[in-house]
Design a protein around this motif. Structure first.
Motif, PDB file in Angstrom:
ATOM      1  N   LYS A 306     -29.568  18.776 -33.780  1.00  0.00           N
ATOM      2  CA  LYS A 306     -28.442  19.329 -33.035  1.00  0.00           C
ATOM      3  C   LYS A 306     -27.658  20.282 -33.942  1.00  0.00           C
ATOM      4  CE  LYS A 306     -25.053  15.834 -34.036  1.00  0.00           C
ATOM      5  NZ  LYS A 306     -23.985  15.009 -33.620  1.00  0.00           N
ATOM      6  N   ASP A 307     -26.794  21.087 -33.295  1.00  0.00           N
ATOM      7  CA  ASP A 307     -25.975  22.030 -34.058  1.00  0.00           C
ATOM      8  C   ASP A 307     -26.892  22.851 -34.985  1.00  0.00           C
ATOM      9  OD1 ASP A 307     -23.874  23.150 -35.757  1.00  0.00           O
ATOM     10  OD2 ASP A 307     -22.578  21.560 -35.049  1.00  0.00           O
ATOM     11  N   LEU A 308     -26.434  23.173 -36.209  1.00  0.00           N
ATOM     12  CA  LEU A 308     -27.269  23.965 -37.109  1.00  0.00           C
ATOM     13  C   LEU A 308     -28.449  23.169 -37.648  1.00  0.00           C
ATOM     14  CD1 LEU A 308     -24.690  26.084 -39.155  1.00  0.00           C
ATOM     15  CD2 LEU A 308     -25.973  26.713 -37.115  1.00  0.00           C
ATOM     16  N   GLY A 309     -28.466  21.857 -37.396  1.00  0.00           N
ATOM     17  CA  GLY A 309     -29.617  21.031 -37.785  1.00  0.00           C
ATOM     18  C   GLY A 309     -30.899  21.567 -37.169  1.00  0.00           C
ATOM     19  N   ARG A 310     -30.811  22.148 -36.002  1.00  0.00           N
ATOM     20  CA  ARG A 310     -32.010  22.677 -35.335  1.00  0.00           C
ATOM     21  C   ARG A 310     -32.593  23.861 -36.102  1.00  0.00           C
ATOM     22  NH1 ARG A 310     -29.877  23.006 -29.136  1.00  0.00           N
ATOM     23  NH2 ARG A 310     -32.039  23.429 -28.619  1.00  0.00           N
ATOM     24  N   ALA A 311     -31.732  24.758 -36.556  1.00  0.00           N
ATOM     25  CA  ALA A 311     -32.226  25.917 -37.317  1.00  0.00           C
ATOM     26  C   ALA A 311     -32.709  25.492 -38.703  1.00  0.00           C
ATOM     27  CB  ALA A 311     -31.125  26.965 -37.451  1.00  0.00           C
ATOM     28  N   ILE A 312     -31.997  24.543 -39.303  1.00  0.00           N
ATOM     29  CA  ILE A 312     -32.411  24.061 -40.633  1.00  0.00           C
ATOM     30  C   ILE A 312     -33.795  23.417 -40.532  1.00  0.00           C
ATOM     31  CG2 ILE A 312     -31.900  22.375 -42.458  1.00  0.00           C
ATOM     32  CD1 ILE A 312     -28.875  22.890 -41.829  1.00  0.00           C
ATOM     33  N   ASN A 313     -34.004  22.572 -39.520  1.00  0.00           N
ATOM     34  CA  ASN A 313     -35.307  21.916 -39.338  1.00  0.00           C
ATOM     35  C   ASN A 313     -36.410  22.938 -39.092  1.00  0.00           C
ATOM     36  OD1 ASN A 313     -34.101  19.464 -39.668  1.00  0.00           O
ATOM     37  ND2 ASN A 313     -34.058  18.940 -37.487  1.00  0.00           N
ATOM     38  N   ASP A 314     -36.081  23.983 -38.331  1.00  0.00           N
ATOM     39  CA  ASP A 314     -37.054  25.048 -38.072  1.00  0.00           C
ATOM     40  C   ASP A 314     -37.527  25.652 -39.395  1.00  0.00           C
ATOM     41  OD1 ASP A 314     -38.157  27.342 -36.201  1.00  0.00           O
ATOM     42  OD2 ASP A 314     -37.054  28.335 -37.816  1.00  0.00           O
ATOM     43  N   ARG A 315     -36.579  25.956 -40.299  1.00  0.00           N
ATOM     44  CA  ARG A 315     -36.962  26.552 -41.592  1.00  0.00           C
ATOM     45  C   ARG A 315     -37.777  25.557 -42.429  1.00  0.00           C
ATOM     46  NH1 ARG A 315     -34.766  29.423 -38.619  1.00  0.00           N
ATOM     47  NH2 ARG A 315     -33.367  31.163 -39.081  1.00  0.00           N
ATOM     48  N   LEU A 316     -37.362  24.297 -42.423  1.00  0.00           N
ATOM     49  CA  LEU A 316     -38.071  23.305 -43.239  1.00  0.00           C
ATOM     50  C   LEU A 316     -39.499  23.120 -42.741  1.00  0.00           C
ATOM     51  CD1 LEU A 316     -35.266  20.620 -43.759  1.00  0.00           C
ATOM     52  CD2 LEU A 316     -36.160  22.238 -45.447  1.00  0.00           C
TER      53      LEU A 316
END
Ligand code: AMP
Ligand code: MG
Length: 323
Positions: A306-316
């Motif tokens: 959720k929140d910026l966690g979604r973009a961070i997970n995408d990069r990881l």
């Protein structure tokens, strides 16, 4: 072909950056997302240099940067109603919009697509630079293609240093993740790349959006860029256990807490308080730091989706994929 001097100047002289750009050179610029490698978006030779310096394939189009909504009309045909609403709310900011391209933009910038990606970066130095220029700046992230994006002038100097004459130093990037890329189809808003502006924020303004499942942000070859944002070392997603026997050679990127199985000196914490913005800000810098440590592999924890966690997970996840 491109600047090949020994000295790259790192400084805060906007006038100097302007002169290099007007001469057709490429320059490192700070933004709130990541550092960009900028050139005159109207000049095919300058744009060619961007692709060469980055070693970026020309099928991967560039984002065009300007300083105001008014100036978008210099290079887009029109702005749909929802796009204008979002622009008024989030520009300058970490939002990129795909809009109908004006002929003033060379096809090389958009890889032949009829949309151009546009953004107004929220950084005082770069906004002032853009205001002083008679042309917008095409600027991808200032890293060699495929590697982790730079969030400081020093990161840029380390990797592209001899190839560019000047890096405008605006300190460390405040957001630390690339922009969120959206497009418009009929009345629908589509997210092509998760990024520094949380999808929840966009939905507050325009209602439910569609998230493109490839999210590779390359419409012509979805999925081709899956292995991206990668450190040199193998990066694995932590799924509850460390498989390797020699725990001393394992690095660990955690969200909030150290992993008790591993030595602390090989671990970095994104945000002890669980703040997504703080985690985003340090993500790339910490991936780089781990890449430079005396370890064999890096394990990373995914964040809640959720929140910026979604973009961070995408990069990881992309960094974890090995071709
Ligand atoms: P970067 O500037 O390195 O963060 O990369 C910019 C991203 O924007 C690339 O992944 C491109 O694929 C994407 N992009 C730029 N222009 C377009 C466009 N017209 N349509 C779809 N994606 C685009
Ligand atoms: Mg990039």
């Amino acid at each position: 072909m491109y600047f090949c001097g020994l000295m790259t100047i790192i400084g805060t002289d906007i006038q100097q950056a302007k002169i290099f750009l007007e001469q057709g050179n490429v320059v490192g610029i700070p933004t709130e997302t990541v550092y960009g490698l900028a050139g005159n978006a109207f000049d095919i030779e300058a744009v060619t240099k961007i692709f060469e310096v980055k070693n970026r394939p020309t099928f991967d189009p560039l984002i065009v940067h300007t300083d105001s909504i008014e100036r978008l009309s210099e290079f887009v045909q029109f702005i749909p109603e929802k796009a204008l609403l979002l622009a008024q709310k989030f520009m300058p900011g970490p939002l990129t919009m795909l809009l109908p391209k004006h002929p003033s933009i060379p096809d090389l910038v958009t890889s032949g697509l009829d949309t151009v990606a546009v953004r107004i970066p929220n950084h005082p130095l770069t906004l002032e630079l853009l205001r002083s220029l008679a042309f917008p700046l095409a600027a991808p992230s200032a890293n060699p293609f495929g590697y982790i994006s730079p969030t400081s002038a020093q990161h840029v100097a380390k990797q592209l240093g001899e190839k560019i004459p000047y890096i405008l130093d605006g300190g460390e990037c405040q957001i630390g993740l690339e922009s969120t890329i959206i497009g418009f189809e009929n009345e629908e808003v589509i997210v092509y790349r998760k990024g520094g502006l949380a999808i929840e924020e966009i939905e507050k303004v325009v209602g439910k959006v569609r998230v493109n499942s490839h999210s590779s942000s390359n419409p012509k070859a979805p999925g081709m860029l899956k292995s991206h944002y990668s450190p040199r070392k193998d990066l694995l997603i932590f799924r509850g256990e460390i498989l390797e026997e020699n725990k001393n050679k394992i690095g660990y990127l955690a969200f909030q807490k150290y992993n008790p199985e591993l030595p602390r000196e090989n671990q970095l914490i994104l945000s002890e308080s669980g703040d997504y913005k703080e985690a985003a800000k340090y993500l790339f810098a910490y991936m780089r730091q781990l890449d430079g440590m005396d370890i064999d592999k890096i394990y990373v924890e995914l964040l809640p989706e959720k929140d910026l966690g979604r973009a961070i997970n995408d990069r990881l996840k992309r960094a974890a994929v090995k071709a």
